[in-house]
Motif scaffolding. Structure first.
Motif, mmCIF file in Angstrom:
data_model
loop_
_atom_site.group_PDB
_atom_site.id
_atom_site.type_symbol
_atom_site.label_atom_id
_atom_site.label_comp_id
_atom_site.label_asym_id
_atom_site.label_seq_id
_atom_site.Cartn_x
_atom_site.Cartn_y
_atom_site.Cartn_z
ATOM 1 N N THR B 109 -8.816 10.601 10.408
ATOM 2 C CA THR B 109 -8.654 12.257 10.135
ATOM 3 C C THR B 109 -9.022 12.608 8.831
ATOM 4 O O THR B 109 -9.742 13.653 8.301
ATOM 5 C CB THR B 109 -7.179 12.476 10.313
ATOM 6 N N LEU B 110 -8.822 11.694 7.746
ATOM 7 C CA LEU B 110 -9.337 12.160 6.246
ATOM 8 C C LEU B 110 -10.430 11.676 5.864
ATOM 9 O O LEU B 110 -11.038 11.777 4.809
ATOM 10 C CB LEU B 110 -7.971 11.655 5.372
ATOM 11 N N PHE B 111 -11.315 10.810 6.770
ATOM 12 C CA PHE B 111 -12.451 10.241 6.265
ATOM 13 C C PHE B 111 -12.638 9.371 5.544
ATOM 14 O O PHE B 111 -13.316 9.321 4.337
ATOM 15 C CB PHE B 111 -13.691 11.384 6.107
ATOM 16 N N VAL B 112 -11.424 8.516 5.368
ATOM 17 C CA VAL B 112 -11.228 7.205 4.393
ATOM 18 C C VAL B 112 -11.005 6.053 5.297
ATOM 19 O O VAL B 112 -10.680 6.195 6.423
ATOM 20 C CB VAL B 112 -10.327 7.514 3.450
ATOM 21 N N SER B 113 -11.187 4.999 4.414
ATOM 22 C CA SER B 113 -10.816 3.605 5.178
ATOM 23 C C SER B 113 -9.292 3.548 5.492
ATOM 24 O O SER B 113 -8.679 4.004 4.658
ATOM 25 C CB SER B 113 -11.430 2.512 4.579
ATOM 26 N N GLU B 114 -9.109 2.599 6.333
ATOM 27 C CA GLU B 114 -7.728 2.431 6.731
ATOM 28 C C GLU B 114 -7.048 1.352 5.408
ATOM 29 O O GLU B 114 -5.895 1.759 5.136
ATOM 30 C CB GLU B 114 -7.681 1.459 7.725
ATOM 31 N N ASN B 115 -7.770 0.897 4.758
ATOM 32 C CA ASN B 115 -7.331 0.158 3.455
ATOM 33 C C ASN B 115 -6.811 1.171 2.499
ATOM 34 O O ASN B 115 -5.831 1.077 1.811
ATOM 35 C CB ASN B 115 -8.259 -0.690 2.889
ATOM 36 N N THR B 116 -7.572 2.287 2.322
ATOM 37 C CA THR B 116 -7.319 3.050 1.502
ATOM 38 C C THR B 116 -5.806 4.000 1.806
ATOM 39 O O THR B 116 -5.043 4.377 0.859
ATOM 40 C CB THR B 116 -8.276 4.384 1.379
ATOM 41 N N VAL B 117 -5.721 4.357 3.132
ATOM 42 C CA VAL B 117 -4.313 4.685 3.507
ATOM 43 C C VAL B 117 -3.343 3.893 3.341
ATOM 44 O O VAL B 117 -2.381 4.310 2.655
ATOM 45 C CB VAL B 117 -4.535 5.020 5.074
ATOM 46 N N LYS B 118 -3.622 2.529 3.616
ATOM 47 C CA LYS B 118 -2.463 1.514 3.030
ATOM 48 C C LYS B 118 -2.050 1.706 1.791
ATOM 49 O O LYS B 118 -1.048 1.593 1.469
ATOM 50 C CB LYS B 118 -2.903 0.316 3.521
ATOM 51 N N THR B 119 -3.065 1.880 0.938
ATOM 52 C CA THR B 119 -2.796 1.712 -0.441
ATOM 53 C C THR B 119 -1.874 2.998 -0.979
ATOM 54 O O THR B 119 -0.915 2.957 -1.578
ATOM 55 C CB THR B 119 -4.169 1.912 -1.361
ATOM 56 N N HIS B 120 -2.400 4.307 -0.544
ATOM 57 C CA HIS B 120 -1.708 5.465 -0.680
ATOM 58 C C HIS B 120 -0.335 5.177 -0.118
ATOM 59 O O HIS B 120 0.759 5.791 -0.802
ATOM 60 C CB HIS B 120 -2.527 6.455 0.020
#
Lengths: 147, 147
Positions: B109-120
Motif C-alpha cells: 500500500t505504501l510502496f515500501v518493503s515489508e521489512n520497513t513496515v516491520k521496523t516501523h
DNA sequence: CAGCGCGTCATACTTTCGCATGATTTCTTC
DNA sequence: GAAGAAATCATGCGAAAGTATGACGCGCTG
C-alpha cells in the motif's frame, strides 16, 4: 443427564450392598455408625458436587455475561452472534483477542489450552471472513459483535 | 479432576477421624443413626456444593468500559502522536495495522518493503508499550491516536 | 560540517498465528 | 438411543509477525 442418574443410582446400590456386607461380616456394631457416616458423607458430597457443577455453574456463567456490559447492547451482540453462527465461546475468545491478548494468554485466562483457543479463533475468523486477528476484530466491531 | 479427587479423599479422611472422635467422646448418647446420617448428609452436601462451585467452575471475567471520545479528531491525533514520540510514518502504518492489513499488504500500500513496515511496527509497538498488533491497536485507540 | 532524527532496507533469528485434521466428551434434541 | 452441536485438546506444518542489529541517505540545525 440420564447417564449421570444411572451412574449415581448404581453407585448407591453398590454402597448399600457393600454396607450390608461389611456390617454382616467383620465391621459390626460399634463401627457401624462411622461406616454409615462415611458412606452418607461420600454420597452427599458427591451429590453436592454434582449439584454445584450442574446447577450452579450455568447460573454463574449467566451472571458473567450480563453484569459486565452494563447492558446497553447485549441482545444486539446475541443477535449478531446468532446470525453469524458464532458460538458463545468463540465470541468470548474473540473479545479477548480484541483486548490484545495472545492465544496463550487467552488460554490462561479461560483455563483452556492454547490449542483450543486456536481452534476457536480459526472457526471464528472463518465465520467472520477474516484472515488475521486484527481483521477479525475490525469485522467484529463492524458487525456489532464487539463493543 | 485429580485435584478434586485428592481434596475429596482428604475430606473423607478428616470425616472418619472426626466421626470416631466425636462418637467416643460426647455424642455417644442414644441418638439414632438417622440423626447422624442427616447431619452428615447436610454437612457434606453443603461441602460438596461448595467444592463444586469453588473448584470445578473457577471463572471470572474482568470487563472494563473504555470511553473513546471521537469528537476532535485530527488535532488530537497529532497531539497524542507528538506526546508519545511516534512519528507520522509510524502512525500511518499503525492506522493500516488497525485496518487489519498484514505487513506485506501495508508495504504494498505504501510502496515500501515489508521489512520497513516491520521496523516501523516494532518502534511503534515499543512506544505504545504493546507487544502485539492487536494490543497496539487497542492502545492506539485508548490514547486517541486512532479513531 | 557534524550531529541528529527520520525513513528506508536487509539479514538472521525466535515466536506467534493460522490452518488442517482427527479424537474425545458432554449436552441437547428428536 | 441415535445424531448433532459444542467444547476441548493434540500434532504438524507453513506463514506471518516480532526482535535485534547494522547500514545508508536525506534534511535540518547548532
Amino acid at each position: 443427564m440420564r447417564k449421570q442418574v444411572l451412574i449415581f443410582g448404581l453407585a448407591g446400590g453398590v454402597l448399600v450392598t457393600l454396607l450390608q456386607w461389611t456390617e454382616f461380616h467383620f465391621v459390626v456394631l460399634e463401627h457401624s455408625v462411622a461406616i454409615y457416616g462415611v458412606l452418607i458423607a461420600i454420597l452427599f458430597a458427591g451429590t453436592g458436587i454434582w449439584l454445584g457443577t450442574r446447577l450452579l455453574a450455568p447460573r454463574e456463567r449467566i451472571v458473567e455475561v450480563s453484569v459486565p456490559a452494563a447492558v446497553p447492547s447485549f441482545a444486539k451482540d446475541e443477535a449478531a452472534r446468532e446470525r453469524l453462527g458464532i458460538t458463545r465461546r468463540e465470541l468470548e475468545i474473540l473479545e479477548l483477542v480484541a483486548r490484545g491478548l495472545s492465544n496463550r494468554e487467552i488460554g490462561e485466562t479461560l483455563f483452556v489450552s492454547e490449542n483450543t483457543v486456536k481452534t476457536h479463533c480459526s472457526r471464528a475468523f472463518d465465520k467472520l471472513g477474516a484472515r488475521r486477528r486484527t481483521e477479525a476484530v475490525l469485522r467484529g466491531k463492524e458487525l456489532g459483535l464487539l463493543s
